[in-house]
Motif scaffolding. Structure first.
Motif, PDB file in Angstrom:
ATOM      1  N   THR A 112       0.885  -1.169   0.188  1.00  0.00           N
ATOM      2  CA  THR A 112       0.070   0.008   0.015  1.00  0.00           C
ATOM      3  C   THR A 112       0.811   1.412   0.004  1.00  0.00           C
ATOM      4  N   SER A 113       1.888   1.360   0.565  1.00  0.00           N
ATOM      5  CA  SER A 113       2.647   2.500   0.935  1.00  0.00           C
ATOM      6  C   SER A 113       4.182   2.124   1.069  1.00  0.00           C
ATOM      7  N   PRO A 114       4.788   1.609  -0.150  1.00  0.00           N
ATOM      8  CA  PRO A 114       6.144   0.855   0.298  1.00  0.00           C
ATOM      9  C   PRO A 114       7.212   1.893   0.813  1.00  0.00           C
ATOM     10  N   GLY A 115       7.020   3.276   0.593  1.00  0.00           N
ATOM     11  CA  GLY A 115       8.258   4.036   1.073  1.00  0.00           C
ATOM     12  C   GLY A 115       8.047   4.185   2.393  1.00  0.00           C
ATOM     13  N   PHE A 116       7.265   3.758   3.125  1.00  0.00           N
ATOM     14  CA  PHE A 116       7.348   3.934   4.812  1.00  0.00           C
ATOM     15  C   PHE A 116       6.610   2.934   5.705  1.00  0.00           C
ATOM     16  N   ALA A 117       5.811   1.964   4.790  1.00  0.00           N
ATOM     17  CA  ALA A 117       5.185   0.978   5.595  1.00  0.00           C
ATOM     18  C   ALA A 117       5.255  -0.490   4.991  1.00  0.00           C
ATOM     19  N   ASP A 118       5.052  -1.512   5.761  1.00  0.00           N
ATOM     20  CA  ASP A 118       5.227  -2.910   5.197  1.00  0.00           C
ATOM     21  C   ASP A 118       3.826  -3.645   5.050  1.00  0.00           C
TER      22      ASP A 118
END
Length: 180
Positions: A112-118
Motif C-alpha cells: 500500500t505505501s512501500p516508502g514507509f510501511a510494510d
C-alpha cells in the motif's frame, strides 16, 4: 543480493499500538553512505471486490479519521494473527456487507505505501453472493453504509474523489478491464 539493498545497522522501536508499530532504522545506502528510515509495521489486510449477480460492485462508505472525511471503499480489513487471508476476506465481507459468497478467488497481493510501511493487502474477488441471515457484527468502532453500484457509477466516484483510496481505485480498474 537485492538491487539497491539497504543494510540495517541499528533498529529502534518507537511505538507499538493495537494495529501498527513504528521503528527507526539506521541503514547503509547502496552508495556506502548512512541514512535513516522510519518504518511502520502492519500485520497486513485483505480487500474484497464483491460482485452481485447483476454485475454491480459492493462498496461501503465510512469515515476515515486520518483523512478527516468519509470515503467509499471496497470491503476490507486487517489480518488477525495466524489467520489465513481467505478466512479474513470471508469474515470482513460478512461483517461489512452482510453478504457471504459461494465463490472466493484470490486475485493478487500488493503493497500500500512501500516508502514507509510494510502493509500488504491480499485482494480477492467474491462472487455468487448471498445475504447472511444473522450477519456478524461490525467492530464496535466501525460504522459503514452499504452501496451497490455499476462500474460506470464507480468510475464517476473515482473522478469526483468519493473513491479516494488506492485499493478501491484498483478494484474499479480491475472491474473495467475484466469486462473486456
Amino acid at each position: 543480493m537485492k538491487k539497491f539493498e539497504e543494510k540495517t545497522t541499528h533498529s529502534k522501536q518507537l511505538f507499538k499500538g493495537k494495529v501498527i508499530s513504528l521503528k527507526v532504522e539506521d541503514v547503509i545506502l547502496p552508495n556506502g553512505k548512512e541514512g535513516k528510515r522510519e518504518i511502520i509495521n502492519h500485520p497486513g489486510a485483505v480487500a474484497i471486490i464483491a460482485i452481485t449477480d447483476e454485475g454491480k460492485i459492493v462498496l461501503v462508505e465510512q469515515y476515515r479519521k486520518a483523512l478527516e472525511r468519509s470515503i467509499i471503499e471496497i470491503p476490507a480489513g486487517k489480518l488477525e494473527p495466524g489467520e489465513e487471508p481467505a478466512v479474513t476476506a470471508r469474515r470482513e465481507l460478512e461483517e461489512e456487507t452482510g453478504y457471504g459468497c459461494h465463490k472466493l478467488t484470490y486475485l493478487q497481493s500488493f503493497s500500500t505505501s512501500p516508502g514507509f510501511a510494510d502493509e500488504i493487502i491480499h485482494l480477492f474477488v467474491a462472487e455468487n453472493l448471498y445475504k447472511i441471515e444473522e450477519k456478524a457484527e461490525l467492530d464496535e468502532d466501525e460504522f459503514v453504509e452499504l452501496l451497490e453500484v455499476t462500474i460506470e457509477e464507480a468510475e464517476e466516484m473515482v473522478k469526483d474523489q468519493r473513491i479516494y483510496d488506492a485499493k478501491t481505485a484498483f478494484a474499479v480498474l480491475w472491474m473495467r478491464l475484466s469486462q473486456k
